[in-house]
Design a protein around this motif. Sequence first.
Motif, PDB file in Angstrom:
ATOM      1  N   LYS A  69       5.272  10.168   7.778  1.00  0.00           N
ATOM      2  CA  LYS A  69       6.432   9.269   7.888  1.00  0.00           C
ATOM      3  C   LYS A  69       5.984   7.830   8.180  1.00  0.00           C
ATOM      4  N   ARG A  70       5.096   7.686   9.152  1.00  0.00           N
ATOM      5  CA  ARG A  70       4.632   6.362   9.587  1.00  0.00           C
ATOM      6  C   ARG A  70       3.843   5.660   8.475  1.00  0.00           C
ATOM      7  N   ILE A  71       2.928   6.355   7.840  1.00  0.00           N
ATOM      8  CA  ILE A  71       2.070   5.744   6.819  1.00  0.00           C
ATOM      9  C   ILE A  71       2.875   5.432   5.560  1.00  0.00           C
ATOM     10  N   SER A  72       3.761   6.342   5.170  1.00  0.00           N
ATOM     11  CA  SER A  72       4.622   6.103   4.001  1.00  0.00           C
ATOM     12  C   SER A  72       5.440   4.833   4.191  1.00  0.00           C
ATOM     13  N   LYS A  73       6.031   4.715   5.356  1.00  0.00           N
ATOM     14  CA  LYS A  73       6.850   3.530   5.671  1.00  0.00           C
ATOM     15  C   LYS A  73       5.985   2.271   5.582  1.00  0.00           C
ATOM     16  N   HIS A  74       4.792   2.339   6.172  1.00  0.00           N
ATOM     17  CA  HIS A  74       3.862   1.206   6.163  1.00  0.00           C
ATOM     18  C   HIS A  74       3.498   0.800   4.730  1.00  0.00           C
ATOM     19  N   LEU A  75       3.292   1.795   3.877  1.00  0.00           N
ATOM     20  CA  LEU A  75       2.896   1.529   2.486  1.00  0.00           C
ATOM     21  C   LEU A  75       4.098   1.286   1.572  1.00  0.00           C
ATOM     22  N   LYS A  76       5.304   1.366   2.167  1.00  0.00           N
ATOM     23  CA  LYS A  76       6.547   1.200   1.420  1.00  0.00           C
ATOM     24  C   LYS A  76       6.650   2.196   0.255  1.00  0.00           C
ATOM     25  N   LEU A  77       6.295   3.449   0.583  1.00  0.00           N
ATOM     26  CA  LEU A  77       6.388   4.546  -0.379  1.00  0.00           C
ATOM     27  C   LEU A  77       7.331   5.608   0.164  1.00  0.00           C
ATOM     28  N   LYS A  78       8.003   6.328  -0.733  1.00  0.00           N
ATOM     29  CA  LYS A  78       8.764   7.500  -0.301  1.00  0.00           C
ATOM     30  C   LYS A  78       7.744   8.533   0.150  1.00  0.00           C
ATOM     31  N   GLU A  79       8.123   9.342   1.137  1.00  0.00           N
ATOM     32  CA  GLU A  79       7.189  10.348   1.665  1.00  0.00           C
ATOM     33  C   GLU A  79       6.655  11.256   0.566  1.00  0.00           C
ATOM     34  N   GLY A  80       7.530  11.699  -0.317  1.00  0.00           N
ATOM     35  CA  GLY A  80       7.112  12.571  -1.423  1.00  0.00           C
ATOM     36  C   GLY A  80       6.112  11.892  -2.337  1.00  0.00           C
ATOM     37  N   ASP A  81       6.326  10.609  -2.602  1.00  0.00           N
ATOM     38  CA  ASP A  81       5.395   9.851  -3.459  1.00  0.00           C
ATOM     39  C   ASP A  81       4.042   9.670  -2.770  1.00  0.00           C
ATOM     40  N   PHE A  82       4.075   9.411  -1.466  1.00  0.00           N
ATOM     41  CA  PHE A  82       2.833   9.274  -0.705  1.00  0.00           C
ATOM     42  C   PHE A  82       2.032  10.579  -0.769  1.00  0.00           C
ATOM     43  N   ILE A  83       2.723  11.684  -0.520  1.00  0.00           N
ATOM     44  CA  ILE A  83       2.064  12.999  -0.548  1.00  0.00           C
ATOM     45  C   ILE A  83       1.480  13.259  -1.938  1.00  0.00           C
ATOM     46  N   GLU A  84       2.279  13.025  -2.961  1.00  0.00           N
ATOM     47  CA  GLU A  84       1.835  13.289  -4.337  1.00  0.00           C
ATOM     48  C   GLU A  84       0.617  12.435  -4.720  1.00  0.00           C
ATOM     49  N   LYS A  85       0.623  11.191  -4.292  1.00  0.00           N
ATOM     50  CA  LYS A  85      -0.462  10.273  -4.668  1.00  0.00           C
ATOM     51  C   LYS A  85      -1.759  10.533  -3.899  1.00  0.00           C
TER      52      LYS A  85
END
Length: 159
Positions: A69-85
């Motif tokens: 949650k924290r890193i996704s927000k920081h990177l301005k990515l949706k959590e699902g997109d962060f996980i997928e990438k």
Amino acid sequence: MSKELLHNWEKKSAEKQKQYKSFLQRADKNKVLKQLPDLHEEAFTHVDCLQCANCCKTYSPRFKTPDIKRISKHLKLKEGDFIEKYLRLDSDGDYVVKQSPCPFLGSDNYCSIYEVRPSDCERFPYTNEDVILKRMNITLKNSTFCPAVFYVLEKLMKS
């Protein structure tokens, strides 16, 4: 002494895994826990993580839900997109980085998400907490790629 202790530490650590295991199994928990804060500090007067970064090059932390949650927000990515990438599930069902070295490690060994890094990264190498005794297999593994863990184990065994 410390420079000498850390000379060729990878080879020494590999050779001493059985000794470390035996020591950790029979260690006086209270005595060890009392020594850890000072030994942890001392280790990092001799070990420069930015010169090493073995942890980021060879190992992945677990990315727990609050980390994601924290890193996704920081990177301005949706959590699902962060996980997928960036992430995959390991054999224990934990999210870890897809590849090594860590995609957030720069060529200068600096972490591009340092301020919001996973809690496993923040706590690593656990040389100032009871994980060093409670999770012996992790400690033994860490001693093979982290000079600070090697240093702390060596000092504990000599005390």
